[in-house]
Design a protein around this motif. Structure first.
Motif, short mmCIF file in Angstrom:
data_model
loop_
_atom_site.label_atom_id
_atom_site.label_comp_id
_atom_site.label_asym_id
_atom_site.label_seq_id
_atom_site.Cartn_x
_atom_site.Cartn_y
_atom_site.Cartn_z
N GLN A 162 0.83 -1.20 0.00
CA GLN A 162 0.00 0.00 0.00
C GLN A 162 0.86 1.25 0.00
O GLN A 162 0.57 2.23 -0.69
CB GLN A 162 -0.92 0.00 1.22
N ARG A 163 1.95 1.21 0.80
CA ARG A 163 2.83 2.37 0.85
C ARG A 163 3.50 2.61 -0.50
O ARG A 163 3.61 3.75 -0.97
CB ARG A 163 3.90 2.17 1.93
N SER A 181 2.44 1.77 -3.41
CA SER A 181 1.52 1.95 -4.54
C SER A 181 1.22 3.40 -4.82
O SER A 181 0.53 3.71 -5.77
CB SER A 181 0.21 1.20 -4.27
N SER A 182 1.71 4.30 -4.00
CA SER A 182 1.54 5.73 -4.29
C SER A 182 2.31 6.07 -5.56
O SER A 182 3.51 5.79 -5.67
CB SER A 182 2.05 6.56 -3.11
N SER A 216 0.17 13.01 -6.62
CA SER A 216 0.25 11.57 -6.33
C SER A 216 -1.13 10.96 -6.25
O SER A 216 -2.10 11.64 -5.87
CB SER A 216 1.01 11.32 -5.01
N HIS A 217 -1.22 9.69 -6.58
CA HIS A 217 -2.49 8.97 -6.47
C HIS A 217 -2.21 7.52 -6.10
O HIS A 217 -1.07 7.05 -6.16
CB HIS A 217 -3.28 9.05 -7.79
N PHE A 218 -3.27 6.80 -5.69
CA PHE A 218 -3.15 5.41 -5.28
C PHE A 218 -3.99 4.55 -6.22
O PHE A 218 -5.22 4.61 -6.18
CB PHE A 218 -3.64 5.23 -3.83
#
Length: 444
Positions: free
Chosen positions: A101-102, A104-105, A122-124
């Motif tokens: 998750q970290r 995946s930015s 930035s997006h996820f």
């Protein structure tokens, strides 16, 4: 023989920190708490207590091992603290999900508002799903469509979004069921990101005219290639031939297929007279493709200074637009006229340049909801055809890349770092690009 405990000790839990200490006055013994059970033999009590002690020690060891196995970055300062009730494998999986998750930015250059400069953003994208691929982007072709989308000229933009639809990079991760590419492959991604894949058009490889509508890579808030890592569907990735360098391949993924597809469709006879109007980002590639397909090519442009370059690219003749539509012009000359200009031009003048039975193909798209007014008599009595063409399907794309690699079709490019994307867009808007700008990723 194991440790010996009295019956009264067991009522408080012999494994706890208070084991062996005198019980409080108010506590009742086991026989009083459970009068219906007969007194237990002391040896059985000792065995049971020993087993409980061993189980408890194993549990404490397992918890300690899980804590020791958990990486320091996860144990200290992380937002989610480890749950020590889990085993080692569960803790490792929890850490993997946290790190994913970290990581995946995604960093990119985004248009946050209509007609605004691009800014870092930035997006996820979420978890990598089946049939999806992550690409480490190395090169982006800058297309005038990126400017149209930034300014929402066609009403298709949703902000914020990351432009870029001529993307070349390296595969870094693949989801389940992906067998067409693997990490390390050099691939390209164009304007079309997805389609239904079930209608007749899609089954023919013409996803650009999908009956249910295709999904554009940067339409309705979708994110394109002006980012560090781009996510795409595996079915719409294309292998870049070894004889095409990445900077040359990038503009082909939109501009190249946009002109290749209609030439492939309507150029039926070698030696046909083909006119290419607008020697720019699209037109300079159309001249090359038409020449390699065996056509007699005439380049048309409003600027006379493009004559030398046009002929170097493969044009057999060059005429300015005013000369072509003048009294001693080229009326009735072309079998096929490809209009690559993004300007409002009289359809009557364009049709006049065609032979009877000739075809006019519009590929340039002016902004502002441009329309065409077609003179019906010229159309009907001359049995002329007016057609539009938008990019190309998967069949056209892979064929075009192979054709370009084999026959030496190359865009004329200027390279700039991606961090200078706003300066590059300004050059394109002012018509100073000669003829395509390719942005090279320069993330730190």
């Amino acid at each position: 023989m194991g440790p010996f405990y009295t019956l009264s000790m067991l009522t408080r839990g012999s494994l706890g920190p208070g084991a062996g200490r005198p019980r409080s006055r108010g506590a009742s013994d086991c026989s009083r708490s459970v009068p219906h059970r007969p007194p237990m033999h002391m040896s059985a009590i000792a065995v049971t207590t020993t087993r409980c002690s061993h189980r408890n020690r194993r549990l404490r060891c397992r918890r300690a091992a899980a804590a020791a196995a958990t990486p320091l970055a996860f144990r200290e300062g992380a937002e989610t603290k480890p749950d020590l009730s889990l085993g080692v494998q569960e803790q490792a999986e929890a850490f993997r999900r946290s790190q994913a998750q970290r990581l995946s930015s995604r960093r990119g250059w985004a248009a946050l508002d209509k007609k605004s400069n691009l800014t870092p953003w930035s997006h996820f994208p979420g978890e990598l799903r089946a049939r999806q691929v992550d690409i480490r982007v190395t090169h982006n072709g800058l297309c005038h469509t990126d400017l149209h989308m930034r300014d929402d000229d066609w009403g298709l933009s949703k902000f914020p979004f990351i432009p870029g639809h001529e993307v070349v990079g390296e595969v870094v991760a693949v989801g389940e069921s992906v067998d067409s590419v693997r990490p390390g492959d050099r691939v390209g991604l164009g304007w079309i990101a997805d389609s239904c894949r079930r209608c007749l058009a899609c089954l023919r490889g013409q996803e650009n005219i999908c009956e249910h509508g295709y999904t554009g890579l940067i339409v309705e808030g979708n994110h394109g290639g002006f980012q560090e890592t781009c996510r795409a569907h595996a079915d719409f990735l294309y292998r870049i031939p070894d004889d095409l360098d990445s900077a040359s391949a990038a503009p082909l993924l939109c501009a190249g297929v946009t002109v290749y597809a209609p030439l492939r469709r309507y150029l039926r006879v070698p030696g046909s007279r083909v006119g290419v109007l607008g020697v720019g980002g699209l037109g300079h590639l159309a001249v090359q493709f038409a020449n390699k397909m065996g056509a007699d090519v005439t380049a048309l442009d409003i600027s006379a200074d493009k004559e030398t370059e046009s002929k170097q690219l493969g044009a057999h003749a060059f005429r300015t637009w005013n000369d072509a539509v003048g009294e001693a012009g080229l009326q009735g000359h072309f079998d096929l006229l490809l209009n690559c200009a993004s300007a409002n031009i009289s359809t009557a003048q364009l049709l006049a340049l065609l032979k009877n039975g000739g075809t006019l193909v519009q590929v340039g798209i002016p902004g502002g909801g441009a329309t065409m007014t077609v003179p019906l008599q010229a159309l009907v009595f001359g049995q002329k055809l007016v057609a539009g063409s938008v990019v190309g399907g998967r069949a056209d794309m892979q064929e075009m890349l192979t054709f370009a690699g084999t026959h030496g079709v190359r865009p004329m490019v200027e390279t700039m770092p991606l961090s200078q994307v706003n300066q590059a867009m300004k050059r394109v808007a002012e018509g100073k690009a000669r003829y395509r700008i390719v942005l090279i990723s320069d993330w730190e």
